[in-house]
Design an enzyme around this catalytic site. Structure first.
Site, PDB file in Angstrom:
ATOM      1  N   LEU A  38       0.717  -1.227  -0.028  1.00  0.00           N
ATOM      2  CA  LEU A  38      -0.008   0.218  -0.066  1.00  0.00           C
ATOM      3  C   LEU A  38       0.888   1.281   0.020  1.00  0.00           C
ATOM      4  O   LEU A  38       2.115   1.345   0.596  1.00  0.00           O
ATOM      5  CB  LEU A  38      -0.806   0.116   1.373  1.00  0.00           C
ATOM      6  CG  LEU A  38      -1.923  -1.231   1.347  1.00  0.00           C
ATOM      7  CD1 LEU A  38      -2.766  -1.000   2.603  1.00  0.00           C
ATOM      8  CD2 LEU A  38      -2.747  -1.008   0.121  1.00  0.00           C
ATOM      9  N   ASP A  39       0.439   2.388  -0.534  1.00  0.00           N
ATOM     10  CA  ASP A  39       1.291   3.646  -0.621  1.00  0.00           C
ATOM     11  C   ASP A  39       1.216   3.968   0.930  1.00  0.00           C
ATOM     12  O   ASP A  39       0.549   3.759   1.694  1.00  0.00           O
ATOM     13  CB  ASP A  39       0.413   4.614  -1.449  1.00  0.00           C
ATOM     14  CG  ASP A  39       0.531   4.406  -2.711  1.00  0.00           C
ATOM     15  OD1 ASP A  39       1.334   3.797  -3.223  1.00  0.00           O
ATOM     16  OD2 ASP A  39      -0.437   4.880  -3.619  1.00  0.00           O
ATOM     17  N   LYS A  40       2.251   4.742   1.222  1.00  0.00           N
ATOM     18  CA  LYS A  40       2.550   5.255   2.478  1.00  0.00           C
ATOM     19  C   LYS A  40       1.263   6.078   3.118  1.00  0.00           C
ATOM     20  O   LYS A  40       1.136   5.427   4.449  1.00  0.00           O
ATOM     21  CB  LYS A  40       3.643   6.295   2.231  1.00  0.00           C
ATOM     22  CG  LYS A  40       4.019   6.864   3.822  1.00  0.00           C
ATOM     23  CD  LYS A  40       5.126   8.122   3.381  1.00  0.00           C
ATOM     24  CE  LYS A  40       5.227   8.991   4.842  1.00  0.00           C
ATOM     25  NZ  LYS A  40       6.393   9.950   4.774  1.00  0.00           N
ATOM     26  N   ARG A  60      -5.349   5.988  -7.676  1.00  0.00           N
ATOM     27  CA  ARG A  60      -4.945   7.378  -7.982  1.00  0.00           C
ATOM     28  C   ARG A  60      -5.001   7.730  -9.388  1.00  0.00           C
ATOM     29  O   ARG A  60      -5.491   8.802  -9.789  1.00  0.00           O
ATOM     30  CB  ARG A  60      -3.584   7.432  -7.121  1.00  0.00           C
ATOM     31  CG  ARG A  60      -3.876   7.178  -5.650  1.00  0.00           C
ATOM     32  CD  ARG A  60      -2.408   7.186  -5.024  1.00  0.00           C
ATOM     33  NE  ARG A  60      -1.998   8.481  -4.917  1.00  0.00           N
ATOM     34  CZ  ARG A  60      -0.670   8.676  -4.582  1.00  0.00           C
ATOM     35  NH1 ARG A  60       0.116   7.550  -4.000  1.00  0.00           N
ATOM     36  NH2 ARG A  60      -0.171   9.855  -4.324  1.00  0.00           N
TER      37      ARG A  60
END
Length: 317
Positions: free
Chosen positions: A136-138, A237
């Site tokens: 998962l992205d930060k 995104r």
């Protein structure tokens, strides 16, 4: 290091097949690349002899594996709390908070999920990427599955590649959407900004498919559920921005702060203060990598997104 000691007989119907190909089916707990490396290192013998990976089998031979699992990762263990939703001997499911990096990289050599996993169980160092099979992205919160055994790692990577892991995300996007749909658009590295991804031609990018449906509409925003069919970097995104509905708070793809006309002071403050992409991995479902048992997990939308949604509802009301 963990010592691996395995012994088996080559099935007769494997006659004429390459040694490395048959071995991958005989020992599915290990990846083919790992088995091939062990063959080349002499850690796997056939009737007591070391042979090449391409050696053709006759069927009935005895295979012996005597190998050691070497440390795959060199990161340091750190006492970072993990929100563990589920655990057994083969896997973990964790609920990652926003702001926590998954794997060490440039500018993030410590303080990551990997560092936390190594503190939780030092044996994670013997697994590829510490058992991490997807990221998962930060600044994306939510559910991740982590392997705790080689067999689970091999199986989970395979199921992810075959799109057999169901992942649903809650996202707050800009604009009022009319209906759900599917974005089928290849994604690749942005031509001029190496930090970003972008929609690319099929020749330049990797296939990427995101399904989305409406859950709640506001005056100038929409809460959607996104389901990943593929798992490209920044996929949701990029895809939502591509169709003109970038995620609220997204620093890379959001195009800056947008305040709806006539927004209340509370909503203005909430939108100005929301400084991460409004994205949460809330549902994860898959078959257990060893038992085949159906498993499903849910993680509630975190407080910061709940507060944002409350302001959007108040504004719409």
């Amino acid at each position: 290091m963990t010592r691996i000691s395995e012994r088996a007989q080559v099935p007769l119907d494997e006659a004429g097949r390459r040694f490395d190909q048959a071995l991958a089916e005989m020992f599915p707990s290990f990846s083919r690349s790992r088995l091939t490396a062990w063959i080349k290192a002499g850690a796997v013998t056939l009737n007591g002899a070391v042979v090449a990976p391409r050696h053709l089998l006759q069927g009935g031979e005895e295979v012996v594996i005597e190998a050691e699992l070497e440390v795959e990762v060199a990161a340091a263990a750190e006492a970072i709390a993990l929100d563990i939703v589920y655990q057994d001997d083969d896997l973990l499911v964790i609920n990652k908070p926003a702001g926590l990096v998954v794997h060490p990289g440039a500018g993030n050599s410590s303080g990551t999920v990997l560092n936390a996993l190594l503190h939780f169980d030092a044996r994670q160092a013997e697994l590829p990427r510490g058992g991490i099979v997807h990221r998962l992205d930060k600044d994306t919160s939510g559910l991740m599955v982590v392997a705790r055994s080689l067999a689970a790692h091999t199986a989970l990577v395979d199921r992810l590649s075959r799109h057999e892991v169901v992942r649903h995300y809650a996202a707050v996007v800009m604009g009022t959407m009319i209906a759900g749909g599917t974005v089928d658009a290849a994604i690749g590295r942005h031509l001029s900004d190496r930090l970003r991804q972008s929609v690319r031609d099929e020749e330049d990018g990797k296939p990427a498919v995101t399904h989305y449906r409406l859950r709640e509409r506001f005056r100038a925003h929409t809460l959607v559920q996104c389901q990943l069919e593929t798992g490209r970097t920044h996929q949701i995104r990029v895809h939502m921005a591509h169709i003109g509905h970038a995620l609220v708070g997204d620093p890379l793809y959001g195009g800056g702060l947008r305040l709806p006309k006539g927004a209340s002071p509370e909503l203005v403050e909430a939108l100005r203060g929301f400084r991460r992409q409004a994205l949460h991995a809330e549902h994860l479902a898959f078959e257990h990598p060893l038992t085949g048992e159906p498993m499903a997990f849910d993680a509630a939308i975190p407080d910061d997104m709940q507060a944002l949604l409350a302001c959007l509802r108040a504004d719409a009301g």
